[in-house]
Design an enzyme around this catalytic site. Sequence first.
Site, mmCIF file in Angstrom:
data_model
loop_
_atom_site.group_PDB
_atom_site.id
_atom_site.type_symbol
_atom_site.label_atom_id
_atom_site.label_comp_id
_atom_site.label_asym_id
_atom_site.label_seq_id
_atom_site.Cartn_x
_atom_site.Cartn_y
_atom_site.Cartn_z
ATOM 1 N N ASP A 86 7.894 -3.386 6.182
ATOM 2 C CA ASP A 86 7.080 -3.784 7.328
ATOM 3 C C ASP A 86 7.799 -4.852 8.162
ATOM 4 O O ASP A 86 8.868 -5.329 7.759
ATOM 5 C CB ASP A 86 5.711 -4.291 6.824
ATOM 6 C CG ASP A 86 4.591 -3.948 7.793
ATOM 7 O OD1 ASP A 86 4.861 -3.785 9.001
ATOM 8 O OD2 ASP A 86 3.438 -3.854 7.354
ATOM 9 N N ASP A 127 -1.156 1.256 13.509
ATOM 10 C CA ASP A 127 -1.733 1.850 12.291
ATOM 11 C C ASP A 127 -2.818 2.865 12.629
ATOM 12 O O ASP A 127 -3.629 2.654 13.529
ATOM 13 C CB ASP A 127 -2.403 0.759 11.436
ATOM 14 C CG ASP A 127 -1.395 -0.146 10.750
ATOM 15 O OD1 ASP A 127 -0.178 -0.003 10.996
ATOM 16 O OD2 ASP A 127 -1.847 -1.001 9.964
#
Length: 435
Positions: free
Chosen positions: A155, A215
């Site tokens: 990430d 997301d």
Amino acid sequence: MLVLGLVVLLAFKTEALNNGLALTPTMGWLHWERFMCNIDCAKDPDNCISEKLFMAMADMMVKDGWKDAGYEFVCIDDCWPSFERDAQGRMQADPVRFPGGIKKLADYVHSKGLKLGIYADVGRKTCGGYPGSLGYYETDAQTFADWEVDLLKFDGCYMDRTLIAEGYVNMSIALNKTGRSIVYSCEWPLYDWKVEMPDYPAIRDTCNHWRNYYDVYDSWQSVKYILDWTADHQDILVPVAGPGGWNDPDMLVIGNYGLSFAQQESQMALWAMMAAPLIMSNDLRDIDPRSKEVLQNKHIIAINQDSLGMQGYRTTQVNFFELWERRLSKNRLAIAILNNYEIGYPREFLISSSPTWKYCTKVCNVTQILPTYQELGIQTPTTNLTVKVKPSGTALLIIAPLNKASWDMDKKTLKKGLFGKWWKKTYAVKNNNSF
Ligand SMILES: *[C@@H]1O[C@H](CO)[C@@H](O)[C@H](O)[C@H]1NC(C)=O
Ligand SMILES: *[C@@H]1O[C@H](CO)[C@@H](O)[C@H](O)[C@H]1NC(C)=O
Ligand SMILES: *[C@@H]1O[C@H](CO)[C@@H](O)[C@H](O)[C@H]1NC(C)=O
Ligand SMILES: *[C@@H]1O[C@H](CO)[C@@H](O)[C@H](O)[C@H]1NC(C)=O
């Protein structure tokens, strides 16, 4: 000939990360969308982020046909580590929730014939506030390799923007140095897009797949945003995807709370068209049989995993229908027809009105995959074949030539437009410039 080959190589070289992995899009399961950062094992022992959850999912993947359908990776997302590194500076799993540690969990997952994915972050902390890998890339890569992890989702939270590229590249090198085959899943372009156009050739050199956009949530609106964003940027995205490196539109949320069955079919069909990693986030212990059927549909999965490895794209929007096409191996074409008229009843669409139909010059062979599997057989250019598409549902078909004369997709045609761009940048180099 040699000279020509060299020129092509220099002009269009966009090599995939050279680790031999993800030659077709990765398939598996990831905890994030469904289980998020639920760490309260006292209150919610069956659903908290713990070794029990991943062992249960591994069991289900074997027991319920997921592994046989091609889903291979069981992936951990954020919130697995302890807040403290150990005395040697290595990350360690939360001792209460992962009492056996990650190595033991990896052994368990491997004993089922599956692979284990883990999560870390290029910056100072993970998005959930756990230790980040900045300053520890080699240590963390070696730790994951020692644990025999098979995939790393990396990430991009808590990272200085100007260092993001360097960080992702350094971790890629560190993973390579371990000598272990680890699929490298990046979020690098997602963070770049906020400021500037990402350097996709560099990203393809570095990562096996990469997240471009926000997301996914458990809603049709979220799935639609991702599709629209991808179509709006397809001139950039399509040419850089191919064997070894894929655009990642995020998880499949099929089998959860937010999508109707028609919408679940749409997500599956369009993720297959986009050559997306098929990474589910759902509860395999408790999933509707119809959702399972969609996720395990072998015809849709075959489109996703097609060996040519070209990402599909949106060709047109007409009369509230949205058309996508994806070129497949053996000169076949997949077309998806999404009904964006989100009211009423299934609407009829005339297949021969799709832009793709122009390739069918004499006869071609049509196979319908959604809404139901049906071999529609030999059709002609003037055929009046229709398909009914539910509101927010998708019809999916494959059109195949019978022989060369029946089909106008010679090299010249193929090299035009987005396909041509992709062919030059991604395919020609690896395949010695020939079909
Ligand atoms: C590391 O990189 C080299 C050179 O690109 C490649 O040949 C090798 O297979 C890579 N090893 C791993 C484990 O990815
Ligand atoms: C990446 O590695 C280079 C070479 O070792 C180093 O100079 C640089 O600081 C590293 N960058 C990051 C963000 O770790
Ligand atoms: C048409 O395609 C189907 C599979 O999609 C196949 O079973 C059938 O044999 C094909 N027909 C011809 C004449 O090629
Ligand atoms: C298809 O429909 C059009 C318009 O209704 C008609 O003119 C044509 O003859 C039909 N073609 C066939 C093969 O039935």
